[in-house]
Design a protein around this motif. Structure first.
Motif: not given
Length: 508
Positions: A260-275, A420-430
């Protein structure tokens, strides 16, 4: 699904934008789940019952061996309706063209639930020869798996009672219901019903954006699913497939390899503008094999074996001591695309120096957020720094920490993305998860897959998984590095470490 030896992946796709909307069913095929060929969309909004989008659904292999798709369409009034599509030419192994049933919609919601009725599961055939399928729902503020039955896969009737519901959760999306063996890692077809199996009900809880599950018993005579004693039917404290950024997982039975194989969707942490600037948004995880742990207390996941065909340039290290506050680079590995397996051994004398965890500290995410991967006075954090820049200004840390709690040792697996990034602000939850491992008798193993902006980690042989996104601005391509580190006050032993660069998969 797999059909005539070809794997098919269908996914929500907006052909006109990197933002959500205008939902089509994208379609790609593969012979190995690694290298993919992209086909034209399989389904597109075109009829009154799906004119506002072809939402999620599932594939079912019918008795004659052909596939059928059940999917949610949204009409012009935003009512969610269940629909059927079948291949135009079942002899085509690539199933490029699909036909929508003239009977659509084949399931309709109650008026008060018209926007809470979606994502039909893979259907299964009962011993009475009648098809069953569940649909995600929220009924009276309870997460609910509605059950429908059909004799011909076209005319469906809702049963008087749902398959299952929980008053500790709200709307359930993308429900997945499948059997697992209690004594084998081999997968089972959805329709398999015999003594000696358990069933898994996985739900995607939209309130918290997590995929949680229970394991229990399915009474196929009364069509009732009951979680086993001890399982928490709650999206916040129940077991999760993954404790990071991971949602809308879907499994299928691979009849070619009995898994049995499982695959999931992983969305972006970045803003829609960056997307929009990137021009794309969202990805799928590495395919994982999934089975029931021998103790029957949880599911175990592991990257499919085909991923190993991408490995290059193995680096091997054995039996080294990581002193307190030290780190060591894993050189000669392409840090932006890599596969790392590491095993730690902690001497009992070191374990005795673990910090005490208060008895009321039961939320691993809170602990991971409070402590992170910086220097501590106990055992750990130790693990891997991935997507790290030359001078380690940027990094994502995947780590273990060990605590004492009520005369036992508690292992925390965490992911720290604060730097994880110095240049971008996004969701950086631990992110954090407790790992069901006894460090006195067992080694702590970690496998991490890195592919540019995604990091997928598997602790304890796949007993706990954490997926995260990272968008470094320094640690990219050839400037991405990997380190093994120990920021605790006690030394730890690296029993073995194997790392590989990963070559590019082929996308055509």
């Amino acid at each position: 699904m797999i059909y005539k030896g070809i794997y098919h992946l269908f996914y929500q796709y907006n052909p006109g934008s990197a933002l959500w909307g205008n939902l089509h069913w994208g379609h790609s095929t593969s012979t190995d789940l690694i290298n993919w060929t992209i086909h034209p969309p399989a389904l597109l909004p075109s009829d009154p019952y799906d004119i506002n989008g072809c939402w999620s659904g599932s594939a079912t292999i019918l008795q004659d061996g052909t596939p059928a798709m059940l999917y949610t369409g949204r009409d012009s009034q935003d009512t969610q309706l269940q629909n059927l599509a079948v291949p135009k030419d079942p002899s085509d192994p690539y199933l490029v063209e699909w036909i929508k049933s003239p009977s659509n919609p084949i399931m309709t919601p109650n008026e008060e639930e018209k926007e809470l009725f979606r994502d039909p599961s893979t259907a299964w055939l009962g011993p009475d020869g009648i098809w069953r399928v569940i649909v995600g729902n929220e009924r009276e503020h309870n997460g609910t798996a509605l059950l429908y039955k059909s004799k011909n896969f076209i005319h469906w009737t809702e049963t008087e009672r749902p398959l299952h519901w929980s008053n500790e959760s709200t709307m359930w999306e993308c429900p997945d219901f499948f059997p697992v063996s209690i004594d084998s890692e081999k997968g089972l077809d959805t329709a398999v019903i015999f003594p000696g199996i358990k069933h898994v009900l996985k739900n995607s809880a939209i309130r918290s954006w997590v995929d949680y599950y229970t394991i229990g018993t399915y009474d196929h005579h009364n069509d009732i699913y009951t979680p086993d004693e001890g399982f928490v039917d709650n999206e916040y404290s129940g077991l999760r497939l993954d404790y990071g950024r991971y949602y809308a997982a879907k499994s299928f039975f691979d009849s070619a390899k009995n898994r049995r194989i499982i695959i999931a969707w992983v969305n972006e942490s970045t803003s829609p503008e960056i997307d929009i600037i990137k021009g794309w948004s969202g990805l799928q995880t590495f395919p994982r094999e999934i089975w029931l742990d021998r103790a029957g207390k949880q599911l175990v996941q592991w990257p499919i074996e085909e991923i190993e065909t991408l490995r290059l340039n193995q680096v091997e290290i054995q039996n080294i001591t990581l002193e307190a506050g030290s780190k060591r680079e894993i050189s000669s590995v392409t840090g932006a695309q890599a596969d790392v397996e590491i095993s730690f051994s902690i001497p009992l004398a070191v374990l005795e120096q673990a910090e005490v965890l208060e008895s009321n500290s039961t939320n691993p995410q809170e602990i991971a957020n409070q402590s992170g991967s910086s220097t501590n006075t106990g055992v750990g954090p130790f693990g891997l720094l991935v997507l790290a820049s030359n001078n380690i200004e940027e990094y994502t840390a995947v780590f273990f920490r060990i605590f004492k709690q009520n005369d036992k040792f508690v292992v925390l697996m965490g992911c720290d993305q604060k730097r994880s990034s110095l240049g971008l602000e996004y969701d950086k939850t631990n992110y954090g998860a407790f790992l069901d491992i006894d460090p006195v008798t067992e080694k702590l193993s970690l496998r991490t897959l890195i592919d540019h902006s995604i990091v997928e980690s598997f602790g304890g042989g796949g007993k706990a998984c954490i997926t995260t996104r990272a968008y470094p601005t320094l640690a990219i391509n050839d400037n991405a590095h990997i380190f093994v580190f120990n920021n605790g006050s006690q030394h730890v032993e690296v029993s073995s470490l194997n790392a590989w660069s990963l070559k590019q998969a082929q996308i055509n």
